[in-house]
Design a protein around this motif. Structure first.
Motif, short mmCIF file in Angstrom:
data_model
loop_
_atom_site.label_atom_id
_atom_site.label_comp_id
_atom_site.label_asym_id
_atom_site.label_seq_id
_atom_site.Cartn_x
_atom_site.Cartn_y
_atom_site.Cartn_z
N HIS A 1 -3.22 -6.94 3.33
CA HIS A 1 -4.26 -5.91 3.46
C HIS A 1 -4.77 -5.46 2.09
N GLU A 2 -3.83 -5.17 1.18
CA GLU A 2 -4.22 -4.69 -0.14
C GLU A 2 -4.89 -5.80 -0.95
N VAL B 1 -2.69 -6.23 10.55
CA VAL B 1 -3.98 -5.61 10.24
C VAL B 1 -4.88 -5.78 11.46
N ASP C 1 2.98 -9.01 4.79
CA ASP C 1 3.02 -7.81 3.95
C ASP C 1 2.12 -7.99 2.73
N PRO D 1 3.62 -3.17 8.15
CA PRO D 1 2.63 -3.54 7.14
C PRO D 1 2.14 -4.98 7.23
N ASP E 1 0.84 -1.19 0.00
CA ASP E 1 0.00 0.00 0.00
C ASP E 1 0.88 1.25 0.00
N GLU F 1 -10.44 3.01 4.78
CA GLU F 1 -10.26 1.72 4.11
C GLU F 1 -11.48 1.39 3.26
N ARG G 1 -5.52 -1.25 7.99
CA ARG G 1 -4.06 -1.33 7.92
C ARG G 1 -3.49 -0.82 9.23
N ASP H 1 0.09 -0.18 9.70
CA ASP H 1 1.38 0.48 9.64
C ASP H 1 1.26 1.96 9.98
#
Length: 818
Positions: free
Chosen positions: A773-774, A797, A770, A794, A480, A494, A785, A787
Motif C-alpha cells: 500500500h505504501e 488493500v 505488507d 496490512p 504505514d 489516502e 489500506r 488494516d
C-alpha cells in the motif's frame, strides 16, 4: 434438379427399432465405402449423435414445425453436401409413421417429411410379440390415405427361423418385400435416461457398439437392395440450403463465440454453428466440465441443451470457469442459453451451486414437460422483437423458480400458452425453448450482430509474474503508521496523504460524469435554497421506486445520518457489527455510548448466522460488504431476523450490482431496515443523500430521532431524479460498465499471481502483501489500506474499479514494484 439417393427409416410405433436399423444402416454403408449423410425427423438431439458416430459427419434434423415445410428438402440437400457430397442419405423417422404434432393432422410426422423430400420408406417392424398380424400392420401402413411409398420392410427382434418364415410370408402377401431380418440381440439396445436415450458423446463404448451393429446389419440386411430403394428416389427440384444466403457478416473481424460442448452439453443443431460462421463469427467449442476458462478472445457465448443435472458435480467443481462465466454475463458478453444452458446459468441446480448469472433456482421434478409450441417474444431483447413469433420445442424434467425474468434488466423471453417464460435482456437470452435457427435465421443474425458489437476490455501487454510474501525482517519492507482513529479512516485520506498528484483508486465513487438530467436537477434545486427543505416528494418517489408504502421510507443525509439515528434509536443491550465491513456504523454506535460486539468473518467472508451471538438485539451487515465485495444471499440476511432484534443491512453499493440481485429494498420484514446511499454510483459525495426503508413503526421511530431539515434541498432533488426511468436505464448501464471494469481488474490481478476476493461491487479486496500500500502511494497510486477494517491486516488493500486504461497503470506498477 439435384440427384440424391435417399430413404426414410420408419416404423408403426416408437420402440420398434428405428434407431437401431437407421444407425446400423449408416454404419454398415459407411464401412462398405459409401459416403452417408444421417438425418433425423423431429427435434431430437440424441439420435443425430449416434448418426454422427456412424457416418463420420454431423447428424442433421428435419422438422417442418421448427423450420417450415419449404426448408426441409433444402436442408436435406445441404446436409448431404456438407462437408462433401454424400452417396446416400438415410433419414430416421420419429414415433410412428403418421404421428406428428398433436392436433396437426400428421404435420411434422415421418410421413410428412417423406412426402416433402419425395423419399421412399423402409419400414421397421418389431415382430417379438406377433407373427402374421405383422402383415396386416404393414399393409395398413402402406395403404393408409396419403401414405408415402413404402419400398421394403426390415423385421426386427426375430426369435427363430420359424417365426421369420411366418412373418415374411405375411409381409410378402401384403405386397411388400422383406429387405432384412435382425435377430434378437440385447447388444443393439442403448441405455435410457430420464429424457430418452443416453447421448453418444456420453458412451465411451458407443463406437465399439457401432462396430457390432454395423456387422450385424451388413449380415442380416440386403444392403444392395436398400441402396436400390434409395436410388429410386426422384431428383429434387430445389437448391441446397445455404447459410450465407440467410445471414451476413457485419464486419471483417471474426469474433469468437464460445459454444458449450462435452458430456454435459451435447444438444445443438449443426446449422446453428454454420449460421454463426456465415455471420462472421468464429465458433470455438469448450467443455464446461473440464476447461478452466473460456476460449481466448470470447465475445459471445452459446450454451445449448444437454444434461447438466447429471453432471452437476463436475460443473460445480470447475469454479474458475463458473466465476469467469458469471463475470462475462455481468460484463454484457452476448449470451444465449437454451434449456441446459438456462439451468447452468441459474444460482443452483438441485441445490448445487451453478454459475449464478440468473436469479433463479432449478430443480428436477417428477413431471416431463414436452411441447411443440409457437412462442411470442415478450419484449425487445438481444434475440427477439416484441410480438415476433417463433416455433420451437421443450423437453425437460426440471423447473426454475421464478419461471420468468421480472427484474428491470431481465424480462421474460417468450410468452407460451398464455404464460411468460424465460429471461431476456439486451445481452442475455435464456429459456427452456429450443429454436432451430435455420427456421428463424434472424435470431442468428441478431446474436452475431451483438457479438460483433461487443467490445471487450483490451488485453494489457505485460509479463506474467507471481507475487511472493516478503520474509519477516525484509529490509525492503515498509509499514504505514496506523491512523489515530481507524474506525473513522476513509478512502479520501489516502489521496490527501499523497505528496503530489495521485491516481485515485481509494475512493469508491464512480469516475464518470453525472448524467445531464441529474446535473440539471441539482442545479435547479439551488433555486429552492431560500426555503426550508421538505423531503415528502422525495420519499414518495423512493417508495414508488421500491414498491413500498410512503410511510416506510425515511430520507436521510446519506447513510452516515442513518447510522447515527439507528445508534440512538434504543438502549441497545448487545449491538453487533459484522466485520470486516464499513466502519461507520461501528463508530456511530460507539459515539452513542454503546459497547459494540464484533462478529468477524474469515475469508472468503461468507455470512454465517453462527457468527452472530444469539442475544444480539441489533445486527449491522453490509451487502455487498465494504471492503470485501461479497454479495450475501438475501436469505442469509433474513435468517438473522429474530423477535426483538433489528437487522440493518447497508445496501450502499447494491445499485452497482446488475439487476440489484439479493436486494431486500422492496421487501418488508418485521425487524429489518435497509439503508441506501446515492453517493457512490452517481458520483456526488458532496451531496449527502440516502434513505432508510423499513416497516412504518421503525421508520417513524427513526424520524423522531432525526434533526429537522437535515436533508437538504439538493439531496431531495437527487432522490427524486434518481428514481426516474432514465435513472434506471443509466444505473443499469453503469452497473454493467462496473462489472466489465471489475472483471478486467480481477483478471489482471490473477495474471500477476495476486490473491483477491471475487467481488460484485465497484471495488476488489486484494491481498498484495505488507507494505505494498505504501509503496504504491510512493509511486503515485492511492489504494485503500485495509488494516483499519476489523478482521483485516496490512497485507490487504481495497482497489476501486476504474476503466481499463487506468487499471493498466495499477497493474504495471504492481509488476514493477521491488
Amino acid at each position: 434438379m439435384t440427384t440424391l439417393p435417399r430413404l426414410v427409416v420408419a416404423a408403426p410405433s416408437t420402440g420398434s427399432g428405428k434407431t437401431t436399423v437407421a444407425t446400423g444402416l449408416m454404419a454398415a454403408l459407411t464401412r462398405a465405402g459409401h459416403v452417408v449423410s444421417g438425418h433425423k425427423v423431429g427435434p431430437d438431439y440424441i439420435d443425430p449423435g449416434y448418426h454422427a458416430l456412424a457416418c463420420g459427419r454431423s447428424g442433421r434434423n428435419l422438422d417442418p414445425h421448427l423450420v417450415g415445410e419449404d426448408r426441409i428438402a433444402p436442408l436435406l440437400l445441404h446436409g448431404a453436401h456438407t462437408p462433401t457430397p454424400a452417396d446416400v442419405a438415410v433419414v430416421e423417422g420419429v414415433m410412428g409413421l403418421y404421428d406428428g404434432r398433436v392436433g396437426g393432422a400428421g404435420f411434422s410426422s415421418t410421413a410428412h417429411v417423406a412426402h416433402l423430400t419425395a423419399s421412399p420408406v423402409l419400414l421397421v417392424v418389431d415382430v417379438s410379440r406377433s407373427s402374421r398380424s405383422v402383415g396386416a400392420v404393414a399393409h395398413g401402413m402402406a395403404s393408409y390415405p396419403g401414405a408415402p411409398r413404402i419400398g421394403g420392410v426390415v423385421l426386427n427382434q426375430v426369435g427363430s427361423p420359424r417365426l421369420e418364415a411366418e412373418v415374411r410370408t405375411a409381409i410378402e402377401t401384403a405386397g411388400l418385400p422383406v429387405l432384412g431380418v435382425l435377430p434378437r440381440d440385447e447388444a443393439f439396445s442403448t441405455p435410457s435416461r430420464h429424457l430418452g436415450l443416453v447421448p453418444a458423446a456420453e458412451r465411451e463404448e458407443a463406437a465399439h457398439a457401432l462396430d457390432h451393429l454395423a456387422a450385424a446389419v451388413a449380415e442380416h440386411v440386403d444392403l444392395d437392395a436398400v441402396l436400390a430403394l434409395a436410388r429410386s428416389a426422384p431428383d429434387l427440384d430445389v437448391q441446397p440450403w445455404d447459410p450465407t444466403v440467410e445471414v451476413a457478416p457485419t464486419g471483417t473481424e471474426r469474433p469468437v463465440v464460445a459454444v458449450a460442448g462435452g458430456r454435459a452439453f451435447t444438444f445443438r443443431y449443426a446449422e446453428t454453428e454454420e449460421l454463426l460462421e456465415a455471420a462472421g463469427c468464429r465458433v470455438v467449442t469448450f467443455d464446461p466440465t473440464t476447461d478452466r476458462s473460456l476460449p481466448e478472445g470470447t465475445r459471445g457465448i452459446y450454451l445449448g441443451g444437454g444434461f447438466p443435472e447429471v453432471h452437476a458435480s463436475a460443473l460445480a467443481d470447475n469454479r474458475a470457469l463458473l466465476g469467469e462465466l458469471r463475470a462475462a454475463v455481468a460484463a454484457g458478453v452476448p449470451t444465449v442459453a437454451e434449456c441446459a444452458g438456462l439451468l447452468y446459468l441459474a444460482d443452483t441446480l438441485d441445490g448445487t451451486a451453478m454459475v449464478g448469472a440468473l436469479r433463479a433456482e432449478a430443480a428436477m421434478t417428477g413431471r416431463l414437460t414436452l411441447r411443440y409450441p409457437e412462442a411470442t417474444a415478450s419484449g425487445d431483447s438481444m434475440l427477439g422483437r416484441s410480438g415476433e413469433t417463433v416455433t420451437g420445442h421443450e423437453f425437460h424434467r426440471t423447473h426454475t423458480e421464478p419461471v420468468a425474468g421480472t427484474s428491470s434488466d431481465l424480462g421474460p423471453a417468450w410468452r407460451i400458452d398464455g404464460a411468460d417464460v424465460g429471461f431476456a435482456g439486451p445481452a442475455l437470452h435464456a429459456s427452456y425453448l429450443h429454436v432451430h435457427w435455420a427456421g428463424h435465421p434472424q435470431l442468428a443474425q441478431r446474436f452475431a450482430d451483438a457479438v460483433h458489437a461487443h467490445r471487450p476490455a483490451p488485453e494489457p501487454t505485460r509479463r506474467r509474474v507471481h507475487a511472493t510474501p516478503r520474509a519477516a525482517g525484509d529490509a525492503s519492507r515498509t509499514t504505514d503508521e496506523p491512523p489515530a482513529d481507524p474506525l473513522r479512516h476513509h478512502g479520501d485520506a489516502e489521496v490527501r496523504a499523497a505528496d503530489g498528484p495521485v491516481l485515485d483508486l481509494a475512493v469508491n465513487v464512480h469516475p464518470g460524469p453525472r448524467p445531464p438530467w441529474l446535473e440539471a436537477a441539482l442545479r435547479t434545486s439551488l433555486d429552492e435554497v431560500g426555503a426550508y427543505p421538505h423531503p415528502g416528494t422525495a420519499e414518495a418517489a423512493v417508495a414508488a421506486r421500491h414498491g413500498r408504502e410512503r410511510d416506510e421510507v425515511l430520507a436521510t443525509a446519506g447513510a452516515a445520518e442513518a447510522f447515527g439515528l439507528i445508534a440512538r434509536l434504543r438502549e441497545w443491550r448487545r449491538p453487533v457489527v459484522v466485520h470486516p465491513q464499513f466502519t461507520e456504523p461501528h463508530a456511530a454506535l460507539q459515539q452513542a455510548g454503546h459497547a459494540v460486539t464484533e462478529a468477524r468473518l474469515s475469508a472468503p467472508f461468507v455470512l454465517d448466522d453462527d457468527a452472530v451471538p444469539e442475544d444480539a438485539d441489533l445486527v449491522v451487515v453490509g451487502n455487498p460488504t465494504n471492503p470485501t465485495g461479497v454479495l450475501h444471499p438475501a436469505e442469509a440476511i433474513t435468517a438473522l431476523l429474530r423477535p426483538g432484534r433489528l437487522v440493518v443491512v447497508d445496501e450502499a453499493f447494491l445499485d452497482a450490482v446488475p439487476g440489484e440481485r439479493e436486494s431486500l429494498a422492496a421487501t418488508s420484514y418485521d425487524g429489518l431496515v435497509v439503508l441506501r446511499s446515492l453517493t457512490k454510483l452517481w458520483g456526488m459525495p458532496g451531496v449527502r443523500a440516502g434513505y432508510a426503508l423499513g416497516q412504518s413503526a421503525v421508520v417513524d421511530a427513526l424520524r423522531r430521532e432525526q434533526t429537522p431539515w437535515s436533508v437538504s434541498a439538493q439531496a431531495c432533488a437527487a432522490l427524486v431524479a434518481t428514481t426516474s426511468e432514465a435513472a434506471r436505464t443509466e444505473a443499469h448501464r453503469r452497473a454493467q460498465q462496473i462489472a466489465r471494469w471489475r472483471a478486467y481488474l480481477e483478471t489482471g490481478l490473477a495474471d500477476l499471481g495476486l490473491g483477491h476476493v471475487p467481488s460484485t461491487a465497484p471495488y476488489v479486496l486484494a491481498e498484495l502483501g505488507d507494505g505494498v500500500h505504501e509503496r504504491l502511494r510512493r509511486a503515485g497510486i492511492a489504494v485503500r489500506r485495509c488494516d483499519t477494517f476489523p478482521g483485516l491486516g496490512p497485507a490487504w488493500v481495497r482497489i476501486a474499479v476504474r476503466p481499463e486504461t487506468t487499471t493498466d497503470r495499477l497493474l504495471h506498477a504492481l509488476e514493477e514494484l521491488p
